[in-house]
Design an enzyme around this catalytic site. Structure first.
Site, short mmCIF file in Angstrom:
data_model
loop_
_atom_site.label_atom_id
_atom_site.label_comp_id
_atom_site.label_asym_id
_atom_site.label_seq_id
_atom_site.Cartn_x
_atom_site.Cartn_y
_atom_site.Cartn_z
N ASP A 6 0.21 -7.81 1.59
CA ASP A 6 0.59 -6.40 1.57
C ASP A 6 2.12 -6.24 1.59
O ASP A 6 2.72 -5.89 2.61
CB ASP A 6 -0.03 -5.68 2.77
CG ASP A 6 0.17 -4.17 2.75
OD1 ASP A 6 0.57 -3.64 1.69
OD2 ASP A 6 -0.08 -3.53 3.79
N HIS A 66 0.82 -1.22 0.00
CA HIS A 66 0.00 0.00 0.00
C HIS A 66 0.85 1.27 0.00
O HIS A 66 0.38 2.34 -0.37
CB HIS A 66 -1.02 0.00 1.15
CG HIS A 66 -0.45 0.19 2.53
ND1 HIS A 66 -0.28 -0.83 3.43
CD2 HIS A 66 -0.06 1.32 3.16
CE1 HIS A 66 0.19 -0.34 4.57
NE2 HIS A 66 0.33 0.96 4.43
N GLN A 99 0.66 5.63 11.99
CA GLN A 99 0.77 6.26 10.69
C GLN A 99 2.21 6.64 10.39
O GLN A 99 2.91 7.18 11.23
CB GLN A 99 -0.09 7.53 10.64
CG GLN A 99 -1.57 7.28 10.81
CD GLN A 99 -2.13 6.41 9.72
OE1 GLN A 99 -2.48 5.29 9.98
NE2 GLN A 99 -2.21 6.89 8.52
N GLY A 100 2.64 6.36 9.16
CA GLY A 100 4.00 6.68 8.77
C GLY A 100 4.99 5.55 8.98
O GLY A 100 6.13 5.63 8.52
#
Length: 288
Positions: A136, A83, A230-231
């Site tokens: 993923d 992703h 996040q990140g």
């Protein structure tokens, strides 16, 4: 964690293109002490295989253009999350991102220490399923080699590093609070590998994704508080000195009952047809 906006938000765990993350529409996460979530600062020399993915054109230059993490598994081979290479993250296919680079040997993203190496080619797992988040992972081939000692060994199927209850570390430069406070120095958070049955109960299948034990592994703490965020997407989950997971997705960051979900490295090895013993000789399918 992280639906591609890197960690996949539900969460993929990526930074948004304007150098901010997509806000988490959720209850407050467990308190952290200011690192990955609930972790501590480390020098990149302690984990030289941890790299940052960078595009200054898209994400700005303040934090070296970092938007995701990655893991060096060979001198010119880096694993990351599929992703992270999606249009939602990059604004288009990766081959159109002219300044896509891997940043290695850099603890502080505000510095110019280490290497910035251009990405020659990107192979994204064609079996990546955005609805479940299965498969993923992506393989980056670098234009120049990293130091051979930077590569980490990967854990194949049946490796004891996947044993539930075992201690692991997740590394990254991502959000340290769940609300967009991004680290500029590398962090590590200690977590425990969790039983598949626990994760299947936590993520039985919804719009956020579904936990599938064959292709995923999850880690965290029952009470929450230590997690990727996040990140951090695409970054390493390491147990017993071996790579067992890539930061992928989850619900929120550090929530009790919502552990982090990682791409199972043994499944990526099987898909790629890589021999876990052939350290440093890995190539993406169809790659040079």
């Amino acid at each position: 964690m992280r639906r591609p906006l890197v960690r996949a938000l539900s969460r993929p765990l990526i930074l948004a293109a304007v150098a901010m993350v997509i806000p988490l529409a959720s209850a407050a996460p467990a308190a952290s002490d200011g690192v990955v979530l609930g972790g501590y600062p480390v020098d990149v020399s302690q984990s030289p295989w941890t790299v940052a993915l960078s595009s200054r054109d898209r994400f700005g230059g303040m934090r070296s253009g970092q938007f995701c993490g990655g893991v060096a598994v060979g001198p010119t081979t880096v694993l990351t999350a599929a992703h992270c290479m999606g249009e939602e993250a990059l604004g288009g296919p990766p081959e159109r991102v002219s300044d896509l680079k891997v940043v290695a040997g850099r603890t502080d993203l505000y510095s110019d220490v280490g290497q910035e190496v251009s990405v020659r080619s990107v192979w994204v797992n064609p079996r990546y399923d955005r609805s479940s988040n299965a498969g993923d992972f992506a393989v980056l081939t670098l234009a120049e080699p990293l130091p051979a000692e930077a590569a980490i060994r990967m854990a194949g199927a049946g490796d004891g590093a996947y044993q539930p209850g075992g201690e692991a570390l997740v590394y990254g430069w991502g959000d340290t609070t769940g609300f967009g406070a991004y680290a500029h120095t590398l962090r590590a958070a200690p977590v425990h590998v969790l039983a598949d049955s626990l994760c299947e109960r936590a993520y039985p299948g919804s719009s956020e994704g579904a936990y599938l034990a064959q292709s995923m592994v999850c880690a965290g703490e029952a009470r929450g508080g230590r997690d990727a965020c996040q990140g951090d997407s695409g970054g390493p989950l390491v147990a017993q000195g071996r790579l067992i997971g890539l930061v992928s997705w989850g619900s929120g960051c550090g929530r009790p009952g919502s552990p982090g979900v990682y791409t199972r490295v043994s499944d990526a090895l099987r898909t790629l047809g890589w021999d876990v013993a052939a350290r440093g000789a890995h190539r993406a399918p169809g790659g040079p």
